[in-house]
Design an enzyme around this catalytic site. Structure first.
Site, PDB file in Angstrom:
ATOM      1  N   HIS A 197      43.926  41.936  42.084  1.00 50.30           N
ATOM      2  CA  HIS A 197      43.096  42.998  42.644  1.00 50.30           C
ATOM      3  C   HIS A 197      43.881  43.938  43.540  1.00 50.30           C
ATOM      4  O   HIS A 197      43.489  45.081  43.747  1.00 50.30           O
ATOM      5  CB  HIS A 197      41.863  42.408  43.319  1.00 50.30           C
ATOM      6  CG  HIS A 197      40.875  41.965  42.284  1.00 50.30           C
ATOM      7  ND1 HIS A 197      40.832  40.686  41.818  1.00 50.30           N
ATOM      8  CD2 HIS A 197      39.973  42.681  41.567  1.00 50.30           C
ATOM      9  CE1 HIS A 197      39.920  40.615  40.861  1.00 50.30           C
ATOM     10  NE2 HIS A 197      39.380  41.803  40.684  1.00 50.30           N
TER      11      HIS A 197
ATOM     12  N   GLU B  92      34.066  37.764  30.386  1.00 47.25           N
ATOM     13  CA  GLU B  92      35.318  37.451  31.069  1.00 47.25           C
ATOM     14  C   GLU B  92      35.731  36.004  30.852  1.00 47.25           C
ATOM     15  O   GLU B  92      36.796  35.580  31.277  1.00 47.25           O
ATOM     16  CB  GLU B  92      35.165  37.681  32.577  1.00 47.25           C
ATOM     17  CG  GLU B  92      34.736  39.102  32.918  1.00 47.25           C
ATOM     18  CD  GLU B  92      34.629  39.320  34.399  1.00 47.25           C
ATOM     19  OE1 GLU B  92      35.563  39.884  34.967  1.00 47.25           O
ATOM     20  OE2 GLU B  92      33.601  38.925  34.993  1.00 47.25           O
TER      21      GLU B  92
ATOM     22  N   ASN C 274      40.983  41.336  32.122  1.00 53.32           N
ATOM     23  CA  ASN C 274      41.835  40.697  33.140  1.00 53.32           C
ATOM     24  C   ASN C 274      41.478  39.221  33.274  1.00 53.32           C
ATOM     25  O   ASN C 274      42.330  38.347  33.223  1.00 53.32           O
ATOM     26  CB  ASN C 274      41.654  41.372  34.505  1.00 53.32           C
ATOM     27  CG  ASN C 274      41.793  42.869  34.420  1.00 53.32           C
ATOM     28  OD1 ASN C 274      42.476  43.367  33.539  1.00 53.32           O
ATOM     29  ND2 ASN C 274      41.151  43.586  35.335  1.00 53.32           N
ATOM     30  N   ASP C 275      40.190  38.979  33.456  1.00 51.03           N
ATOM     31  CA  ASP C 275      39.772  37.586  33.584  1.00 51.03           C
ATOM     32  C   ASP C 275      39.717  36.888  32.234  1.00 51.03           C
ATOM     33  O   ASP C 275      40.007  35.696  32.134  1.00 51.03           O
ATOM     34  CB  ASP C 275      38.409  37.499  34.292  1.00 51.03           C
ATOM     35  CG  ASP C 275      38.581  37.535  35.795  1.00 51.03           C
ATOM     36  OD1 ASP C 275      39.462  36.823  36.305  1.00 51.03           O
ATOM     37  OD2 ASP C 275      37.867  38.303  36.457  1.00 51.03           O
TER      38      ASP C 275
ATOM     39  N   CYS D 109      36.546  47.094  30.115  1.00 58.54           N
ATOM     40  CA  CYS D 109      36.762  47.652  31.445  1.00 58.54           C
ATOM     41  C   CYS D 109      37.895  46.963  32.185  1.00 58.54           C
ATOM     42  O   CYS D 109      38.143  47.242  33.347  1.00 58.54           O
ATOM     43  CB  CYS D 109      35.486  47.620  32.275  1.00 58.54           C
ATOM     44  SG  CYS D 109      34.942  45.941  32.654  1.00 58.54           S
TER      45      CYS D 109
HETATM   46  C1  PEP Z   1      38.247  42.024  34.500  1.00 63.56           C
HETATM   47  O1  PEP Z   1      38.250  40.823  34.824  1.00 63.56           O
HETATM   48  O2  PEP Z   1      38.861  42.467  33.511  1.00 63.56           O
HETATM   49  C2  PEP Z   1      37.503  43.001  35.305  1.00 63.56           C
HETATM   50  C3  PEP Z   1      37.361  44.233  34.900  1.00 63.56           C
HETATM   51  O3  PEP Z   1      37.012  42.580  36.517  1.00 63.56           O
HETATM   52  P1  PEP Z   1      37.954  42.351  37.796  1.00 63.56           P
HETATM   53  O4  PEP Z   1      39.335  42.834  37.457  1.00 63.56           O
HETATM   54  O5  PEP Z   1      37.385  43.108  38.938  1.00 63.56           O
HETATM   55  O6  PEP Z   1      37.892  40.874  37.990  1.00 63.56           O
HETATM   56 MG    MG Z   2      36.916  40.119  36.341  1.00 62.87          MG
END
Ligand code: PEP
Ligand code: MG
Length: 556
Positions: free
Chosen positions: A212, A433, A456-457, A504
């Site tokens: 993050h 995710e 990402n997750d 996203c």
């Molecule tokens: C993700 O996990 O891809 C996501 C968009 O959420 P974050 O990065 O805020 O966990």
């Molecule tokens: Mg995430």
């Protein structure tokens, strides 16, 4: 923005250890080069200033003059209070209030008397301060509630006072009075959110591409390089050039070379700024290019909408829960400026701690109570947030789209959808995710109106690799067929149901990956605003068929 980088800062030659730095490299003649992972595009050049880590307390010293130690205690507390008060005068709003309050605590007579007393009883100044702060901290923590939340402030003050007593650099964000490249072992999201305008770029020794901290840097358009352990060998004051795309760091630039880096950055930004219009492939297939934002400040006037409003970013450094009214105001500010906004409900936990939630410490936080799971412990938090989103939508005459993070089962999806719809929220979705959610995408879409894939997750949980881990970055590469197959399953489910399925995660903002995701069938890409022009350019260069061929090749 005017270029205020000092030309009379420390000489680039000052203190560089040539034996530890490779020479040559593509940047310039004499500069050395080191590399990390480029996580936020853009180039910058300026002198390095390091964020000092909390001091390590050495073994206690034998004290010859307790009076001198007591005087050193008073001097350390006075210096910390004066430094914080001076920072408070330079800050604004809530930041100024927090700094003033901290300065007052450092100046507290009871704390001073206790630390002085411990020094007179024979402890050296650093240990006397440590003992006094620790006792006050533990007493506060034992009271629970709001007061317990102030315990972290006392730790911060203790580190500052002990560092002063040991003649070590003050921990925390530096404020050298001129623009600089911030170097740190690692940064918390709260540190990153609190960075001032004088930070030109970030370099951290640790950290992963989808942490993050990296996401916040990208949101601010701040060039950033993570996972660069060699930065530890670059002394403060050395002028470096940072390329946040390639991860290259040129070390020891001359003033002319630094100016050249800034000029290249300006030229690239000007070129990309010239690109406009909605996202589409070369043959006109529309792909919405949406923004990932943390607040209204990240919005761009020509955007097609917001695909991910990370609401937790609004409250990262909050010690008290945001009120319903505060939330309504923050959401309404975004709703009035953007057409379609997908609000993600709070995604707290693991690398995004929200102190006001007071979540218990866990041995394995990424697999623990985070995202929608917080609702199991604190149902009122989601309830208030859904009420605030619905109220902001009503007040601004917008149709709110809402989605929940970290949804894993059908029960979680249907429960969330029921509660959001009961509040009158128009469109309800869930993030994908967790592999379990991707595998059941078809069923999820019977409960909700849309899916948004958080790569990402999804990568973290598919490859069992911590997204913050600097040495596992290759495992988190979203080009891996296993991840692409999960994305393809979701896109196919969306096509069958006639419902939108977007991406996203950070993969959506990568111009090399974006066409591939479109080829897999996703209907929108949501990314940091700074990434939009390059993705628009990449999509416009290929037909939908070519995107599909890329996707097929990648899957095989
Ligand atoms: C993700 O996990 O891809 C996501 C968009 O959420 P974050 O990065 O805020 O966990
Ligand atoms: Mg995430």
């Amino acid at each position: 923005m005017p270029d205020t980088t000092p030309t009379d800062g420390p000489s680039p030659a000052d203190g560089i250890r040539p034996d530890t730095l490779p020479t040559g490299g593509p940047w310039t003649g004499a500069a050395g080069r080191i590399t990390g992972l480029g996580v936020s595009q853009g180039r910058a050049a300026g002198p390095v200033i390091r964020m000092a880590a909390p001091p390590r307390l050495p073994a206690p010293r034998t004290v010859a003059d307790p009076g001198a130690e007591a005087a050193a205690v008073v001097k350390a507390l006075g210096a910390v209070a004066a430094d914080l008060a001076q920072r408070a005068t330079a800050a604004h709003g809530e930041a100024a209030e927090i700094l003033e309050a901290l300065a007052m605590i450092a100046d507290d007579p009871m704390l001073r008397e206790e630390a002085e007393g411990r020094a007179r009883d024979g402890l050296d100044a650093a240990h006397a301060l440590d003992a006094a702060f620790t006792r006050h901290r533990d007493a506060l923590a034992a009271l629970g509630g709001y007061l317990a939340e102030r315990a972290a402030d006392l730790d911060d003050l203790k580190h500052r006072a002990v560092a002063f007593a040991l003649d070590l650099p003050m921990p925390g964000l530096p404020s050298p009075g001129h623009p600089y490249v911030l170097v740190a072992e690692d940064l918390s999201p709260a540190d990153t959110a609190g960075l001032g305008d004088d930070v030109l770029a970030l370099i951290t020794a640790r950290g992963g591409p989808t942490s993050h901290t990296a996401i916040l840097a990208r949101g601010r358009g701040l060039p950033a390089v993570v996972a660069c352990p060699e930065i530890a060998g670059v002394p403060d004051g050395t002028v470096v050039g940072v390329d946040g795309m390639t991860g290259e760091i040129a070390v020891g630039l001359t003033a002319e070379e630094a100016a050249e880096v800034r000029e290249r950055d300006r030229a690239e930004k000007a070129r990309l700024a010239a690109s406009h219009g909605p996202g589409r492939t070369a043959d006109g297939h529309p792909v919405k290019l949406l923004l990932n934002i943390g607040s209204a400040a990240d919005l761009r006037p020509d955007a097609e909408g917001v695909g991910l409003f990370r609401t937790e970013f609004l409250f990262l450094d909050r010690k008290q829960a945001p009120t319903f009214e505060e939330q309504v105001a923050a959401y309404a500010e975004v709703f009035t400026q953007a057409e379609t906004v997908i609000v993600r409900t709070l995604d707290a936990g693991t690398d995004k701690p929200l102190p006001f939630l007071g979540l218990p410490e866990e041995p394995n936080p990424a697999l623990g109570v985070r995202g929608l799971r917080v609702d199991r412990l604190l149902p009122a938090v989601l309830e208030t947030q859904l009420d605030a989103i619905a109220e902001a939508a009503k007040a601004t005459g917008t149709q709110a789209w809402v989605m929940a993070p970290m949804v894993t089962t059908m029960g979680e999806a249907s429960g969330f959808a029921r509660r959001a719809r009961a509040k009158g929220i128009a469109r309800v979705g869930v993030m994908v995710e967790v592999p379990a959610a991707a595998l059941r995408a078809r069923r999820l879409l019977q409960e909700v109106d849309f899916l948004s894939i958080g790569t990402n997750d999804l990568a973290q949980y598919t490859f069992a690799a911590d997204r913050q881990h600097s040495t596992l970055a290759d495992l988190l590469d979203p080009r891996q067929p296993a991840l692409l197959e999960l994305i393809a399953m979701c896109a196919e489910a969306g096509r069958e149901a006639g419902k939108p399925v977007g991406v996203c995660g950070e993969a959506a903002g990568d111009p090399l990956l974006a066409p591939l995701l479109v080829g897999l069938g996703v209907t929108s890409l949501s990314m940091a605003p700074v990434c939009v022009p390059a993705v628009r350019e990449a999509l416009a260069a290929l037909t939908l068929q070519e995107c599909r061929e890329r996707a097929r090749a990648a899957l095989s």
